[in-house]
Design a protein around this motif. Structure first.
Motif, short mmCIF file in Angstrom:
data_model
loop_
_atom_site.label_atom_id
_atom_site.label_comp_id
_atom_site.label_asym_id
_atom_site.label_seq_id
_atom_site.Cartn_x
_atom_site.Cartn_y
_atom_site.Cartn_z
N ASP A 142 -1.98 1.17 10.52
CA ASP A 142 -1.69 2.52 9.88
C ASP A 142 -1.41 2.49 8.56
O ASP A 142 -0.37 1.81 8.27
CB ASP A 142 -0.99 3.29 10.80
N ALA A 143 -2.25 2.88 7.69
CA ALA A 143 -1.76 2.74 6.02
C ALA A 143 -0.58 3.43 5.78
O ALA A 143 0.06 3.40 4.97
CB ALA A 143 -2.93 3.28 5.39
N ARG A 144 0.04 4.34 6.67
CA ARG A 144 1.05 5.12 6.25
C ARG A 144 2.19 4.19 6.38
O ARG A 144 3.22 4.58 6.00
CB ARG A 144 1.23 6.15 7.45
N LYS A 145 1.92 3.09 7.06
CA LYS A 145 3.16 2.22 7.07
C LYS A 145 3.21 1.11 5.78
O LYS A 145 4.02 0.24 5.68
CB LYS A 145 3.16 1.03 8.15
N LEU A 146 1.81 1.23 4.76
CA LEU A 146 1.65 0.50 3.87
C LEU A 146 1.81 1.20 2.51
O LEU A 146 2.40 0.64 1.34
CB LEU A 146 0.50 -0.05 3.71
N GLU A 161 5.57 -4.81 -2.09
CA GLU A 161 6.31 -5.66 -1.30
C GLU A 161 6.14 -5.62 0.22
O GLU A 161 5.79 -6.50 1.12
CB GLU A 161 7.56 -5.47 -1.34
N VAL A 162 5.61 -4.20 0.76
CA VAL A 162 5.45 -4.23 2.11
C VAL A 162 3.94 -4.35 2.50
O VAL A 162 3.70 -5.34 3.61
CB VAL A 162 5.38 -2.67 2.40
N CYS A 163 2.92 -4.53 1.70
CA CYS A 163 1.65 -4.95 1.87
C CYS A 163 1.68 -6.66 2.17
O CYS A 163 0.94 -7.14 2.84
CB CYS A 163 0.59 -4.49 0.63
N TYR A 164 2.43 -7.25 1.10
CA TYR A 164 2.30 -8.60 1.05
C TYR A 164 2.99 -8.88 2.48
O TYR A 164 2.53 -10.20 2.89
CB TYR A 164 3.27 -9.02 0.04
N VAL A 175 -7.66 -1.62 8.13
CA VAL A 175 -6.57 -0.61 7.70
C VAL A 175 -7.35 0.70 7.46
O VAL A 175 -8.35 0.93 7.21
CB VAL A 175 -6.19 -1.02 6.34
N THR A 176 -6.39 1.85 8.01
CA THR A 176 -6.92 3.19 7.90
C THR A 176 -7.08 3.52 6.30
O THR A 176 -6.20 3.47 5.41
CB THR A 176 -5.96 4.04 8.61
N GLY A 177 -7.97 4.04 5.90
CA GLY A 177 -8.12 4.62 4.74
C GLY A 177 -7.61 6.24 4.41
O GLY A 177 -7.29 6.56 5.46
N PHE A 178 -7.59 6.77 3.25
CA PHE A 178 -7.53 8.16 3.13
C PHE A 178 -6.13 8.77 3.29
O PHE A 178 -5.55 9.62 2.78
CB PHE A 178 -8.46 8.80 4.01
N ILE A 179 -5.22 7.94 4.03
CA ILE A 179 -3.92 8.46 4.39
C ILE A 179 -2.79 7.57 3.86
O ILE A 179 -2.97 6.37 3.88
CB ILE A 179 -3.83 8.69 6.04
N ALA A 180 -1.62 8.28 3.79
CA ALA A 180 -0.33 7.56 3.56
C ALA A 180 0.75 8.44 3.89
O ALA A 180 0.67 9.39 4.52
CB ALA A 180 -0.29 7.48 1.84
N ALA A 181 2.12 8.01 3.42
CA ALA A 181 3.31 8.45 3.83
C ALA A 181 4.04 9.11 2.65
O ALA A 181 4.19 8.34 1.63
CB ALA A 181 3.97 7.81 4.96
N ASP A 182 4.84 10.21 2.60
CA ASP A 182 5.69 10.63 1.87
C ASP A 182 7.07 9.83 2.18
O ASP A 182 7.15 9.26 3.20
CB ASP A 182 5.72 12.05 1.49
N SER A 183 7.94 10.09 1.21
CA SER A 183 9.39 9.44 1.29
C SER A 183 9.93 9.95 2.58
O SER A 183 10.94 9.27 3.11
CB SER A 183 10.07 9.54 0.22
N GLN A 184 9.56 11.13 3.26
CA GLN A 184 10.23 11.39 4.26
C GLN A 184 9.60 11.08 5.79
O GLN A 184 9.84 11.44 6.77
CB GLN A 184 10.53 13.13 4.38
N GLY A 185 8.41 10.36 5.57
CA GLY A 185 7.83 9.82 6.46
C GLY A 185 6.56 10.64 7.16
O GLY A 185 5.93 10.25 7.89
#
Length: 782
Positions: A142-146, A161-164, A175-185
């Motif tokens: 889940d790319a929200r973890k990356l 650092e997280v991706c490495y 890996v899921t495309g299109f999505i990410a997370a903000d600093s609040q998760g």
């Protein structure tokens, strides 16, 4: 370990068969440690958007209907791809997630970005499980973890650092495309074509060597291939042009996708998942590809004029509407080109600084090298006028032309524009080795010659070589300023670097023009052929190499359908090789060739009248630059020996250099020792020449230094270079000092031989002869 990132779009994953095709590509293209970024399957994202709209409208029935559509599509994929426990587990997980969405609707807690994220999550899960079922070690991530961003800005250091840490060497990572997370998760999306952006971001974070964007097109074309059948697929496109096309709305690549690659050596290529064997298009850094020509068309657009456009506002507006926005300055005022459906959002955001000056326009842009734009802009307007298409707004910028019109540019008009502006002829990259006296004149003559050939060929001088330095410019050197470019940009190189640059030239044809006198450089000819280069030589070494090497080179050229011309290696600009070829092609038979093939020896022998010592003439010729630095190289006759061998091989005669009898124009002992020792003993040269000259005069003849090739009826060949006593009145006897002469006896020219005479040296005539060979090459390619 070198890592590669692959990205597959929704069309590549639209059905079970497409998942299987993608899995096959991954099996062939990937190794453990590589990553695969995926979009939502087919039209899943669009369906989820409809689901959200039903939720906002509180239309329970519509919500349930759309949710059933989502379920049915995912079930079809799972049913077609899996059996047994894996099938049951995936189906149970899907049902639980769909039930959670229904409960979130009831509780009014549904979140837009989190809802859309399901499309990519399902794609990654299904693909990873299918690969695992085929024996490939794969896991979904889940790319929200990356990818984490704060206030809309990605936290690059943290993400790297997280991706490495997460992307190891023990699996293929889906890996899921299109999505990410903000600093609040909380889930956020990366916008339109965000999966492409995810792929290049990931590649940057893990220091990948390459990104492959797999889509439903085989690469980047000169225009829309669905509308113009003659559209050209380019093997390479430079990043600057790709970015410009993206800003102008070209659908293949998007400006945001390219941004993570700036300042890196990561390669980007566009390939087709529907035709994985087809070569795609590589997007390369500046200097690694020539600039191309493109025509990209527009849908419904509005043109906005903006007062005091601030730095960074265009990027913010693009994020607001999730679409690229092209901006430019005209008449000192900022303009924005915005899809009509988003104009109200942009105007509201810029209130009260923006207003629409052209509404609901269409049209096209021509993207091309800056030196071509002015001419293409005028041609485009003329063509539109011929087709009665009304223009609303035009702009001629440095590297593109923008034309906005009332009506859409249909396929017929686009085809005419493409034929006239893009597909104008073949391309030939010219690389010149040797930029001394002859090379400089050749380059100075190039502009006029290239213009003459431009109707059928687009010639570009892309490379200059000397023994230790090179200058490459894939889009073509400025012929008016090439010397300054050489001074400022030439770099030292080795052979590996040279062939790397040649390999990167994405021209239809390439030609190496060798104006060196280097035997070492001529030894590189087979490697040039392996890199699909035609050859033009003023250098005599390749044409006189060992027959086995020469024959093998000829065979390689023929196998690759490449051409080699070296007319100037004998007789400078005189058309000797052309004449011999024409005689043979017309059915004639060459019996004997005799002549003087050295401008230096022609000058020396013709000037000698006994009033001054021969050595004085030699020193005078040396001072005038008529000889080699050590004139003994001329007096040895080896140069004429090589030229006679070239003529013999043009006639198809198998002959080695040492099979041509050689008699130097000096005593043998003078060839030994230093030049100073030669000067000390130059009386021997004077006596030697005076003695031979006297014998000639006794026989009512003159002394000349000639080459002769005679072919007997039985095929026996006699070849000799040396001193000859030529009867007074013969053409060779009356030779103008410095001229070359070729006296050709054939079956048809038996009693009255064909004579070719003229300057056999000189930088102007030699350069002109090379241009003659270049013209011959283009005509044969045409």
């Amino acid at each position: 370990m070198a890592k590669v990132v692959h990205k597959f779009g929704g069309s590549s994953l639209s059905s079970a068969e497409r998942y299987q095709a993608v899995a096959k590509i991954i099996l062939e293209q990937c190794q453990l440690g590589d990553s695969v970024v995926v979009s939502a399957a087919g039209k899943t994202t669009n369906t989820l958007v409809k689901l959200w709209q039903s939720f906002e409208q509180q239309d329970v029935r519509a919500f349930n209907d759309v949710l059933l559509q989502v379920e049915n599509h995912q079930r079809e994929l799972i049913d077609a791809l899996f059996t047994g426990d894996r099938h049951a587990a995936l189906l149970k997980q899907l049902v639980n997630e769909l039930q959670a969405l229904a409960q979130a609707r009831e509780a009014r807690t549904l979140h837009y970005a989190s809802l859309l994220a399901h499309g990519e999550l399902w794609s990654a899960r299904v693909l990873a499980n299918y690969l695992s079922s085929q024996g490939i070690e794969a896991r979904d991530i889940d790319a929200r973890k990356l990818f984490v961003q704060q206030d809309g800005v990605l936290l690059h250091a943290l993400n790297k650092e997280v991706c490495y840490s997460a992307i190891g060497d023990n699996a293929v990572h889906i890996v899921t495309g299109f999505i990410a997370a903000d600093s609040q998760g909380e889930t956020v999306t990366l916008g339109r074509n965000g999966s492409d952006y995810s792929a290049t971001l990931l590649a940057n974070y893990i220091d990948a060597t390459q990104v492959s964007i797999w889509t439903d097109t085989t690469g980047v074309f000169s225009t829309d291939p669905r509308k113009v059948s003659s559209a050209i697929k380019y093997a390479k496109v430079c990043r600057s042009q790709a970015e410009l096309l993206a800003r102008l709305g070209n659908p293949v690549l998007h400006a945001k996708t390219l941004s993570p690659l700036k300042g890196t050596d990561i390669k980007l290529q566009v390939r087709s998942s529907f035709d994985s064997d087809a070569l795609g298009t590589e997007i390369v850094k500046a200097g690694y590809s020539k600039e191309k020509r493109f025509i990209t068309t527009f849908g419904q657009l509005d043109l906005l004029r903006v007062e005091k456009l601030n730095s960074g506002e265009v990027k913010q507006l693009s994020q607001l509407i999730q679409h690229s926005i092209h901006h430019f300055i005209k008449g000192g005022e900022a303009h924005l080109l915005v899809p009509s459906e988003f104009s109200h959002l942009v105007i509201n955001a810029l209130e009260p600084r923006a207003n629409i000056i052209e509404s609901q326009v269409q049209g096209f842009a021509v993207v091309a090298p800056s030196q071509d734009i002015a001419g293409l802009h005028l041609q485009a307007l003329e063509l539109l006028d011929d087709n009665a298409i009304v223009t609303r707004f035009v702009l001629q910028a440095q590297n593109y032309s923008l034309v906005l019109t009332d009506q859409s540019i249909d396929s017929d008009v686009l085809a005419v524009l493409h034929e006239r502006l893009v597909n104008k002829g073949r391309e030939l990259a010219v690389i010149v080795a040797g930029v001394g006296n002859v090379g400089e004149v050749f380059i100075e003559q190039c502009k006029d010659q290239f213009d003459k050939l431009s109707e059928h060929f687009d010639l570009k001088l892309v490379g200059l070589l000397r023994s230790k330095q090179m200058l490459f410019c894939p889009s073509g050197l400025n012929l008016a300023q090439w010397q300054q470019q050489w001074q400022n940009e030439a770099i030292e190189y080795n052979e590996a670097e040279l062939f790397t640059r040649i390999k990167e030239l994405d021209y239809e044809h390439k030609v190496i023009i060798d104006i060196t006198a280097s035997e070492r450089f001529s030894a590189l000819y087979p490697q040039f052929v392996e890199h699909d280069c035609h050859l033009i030589s003023a250098n005599k070494y390749a044409g006189t190499a060992k027959h086995s090497w020469y024959t093998q080179l000829r065979q390689k050229l023929q196998e690759r359908n490449l051409l080699w011309r070296y007319n100037t290696s004998v007789g400078a600009g005189l058309p000797v090789n052309f004449a011999l070829a024409d005689l043979q092609n017309s059915g004639d038979e060459i019996v004997r060739i005799e002549g003087v093939f050295s401008g230096t020896l022609s000058w020396l022998c013709s000037r000698y009248d006994g009033s001054e010592a021969f050595s004085e003439l030699v020193l005078g010729a040396q001072a005038l630059g008529f000889t080699e630095p050590d004139p003994r190289e001329d007096l040895s006759g080896r140069d004429m020996q090589r030229k006679l061998l070239i003529l013999a091989r043009e006639l198809g005669i198998e002959l080695e250099l040492d099979e041509i009898e050689l008699e130097p124009l000096m005593p043998d002992n003078l060839a030994q020792g230093s030049w100073l020792q030669f000067l000390e003993n130059r009386q021997q040269l004077d006596d030697f020449y005076a003695e031979h000259d006297a014998k000639a005069r006794e026989n009512d003849a003159v002394l000349r230094y000639t080459g002769a090739l005679e072919i007997a009826n039985n095929g026996h060949v006699c070849a000799k270079v040396g001193i000859a006593h030529v009867p007074n009145g013969a053409a060779i006897a009356n030779l103008t000092p410095g001229d070359n002469i070729f006296v050709i006896h054939t079956k048809w020219y038996e009693q009255n031989p064909l004579v070719i005479q003229g300057p056999g040296a000189g930088k102007e005539v030699t350069a002109a002869g090379i241009h003659s060979d270049l013209f011959w090459l283009t005509q044969n390619l045409k």
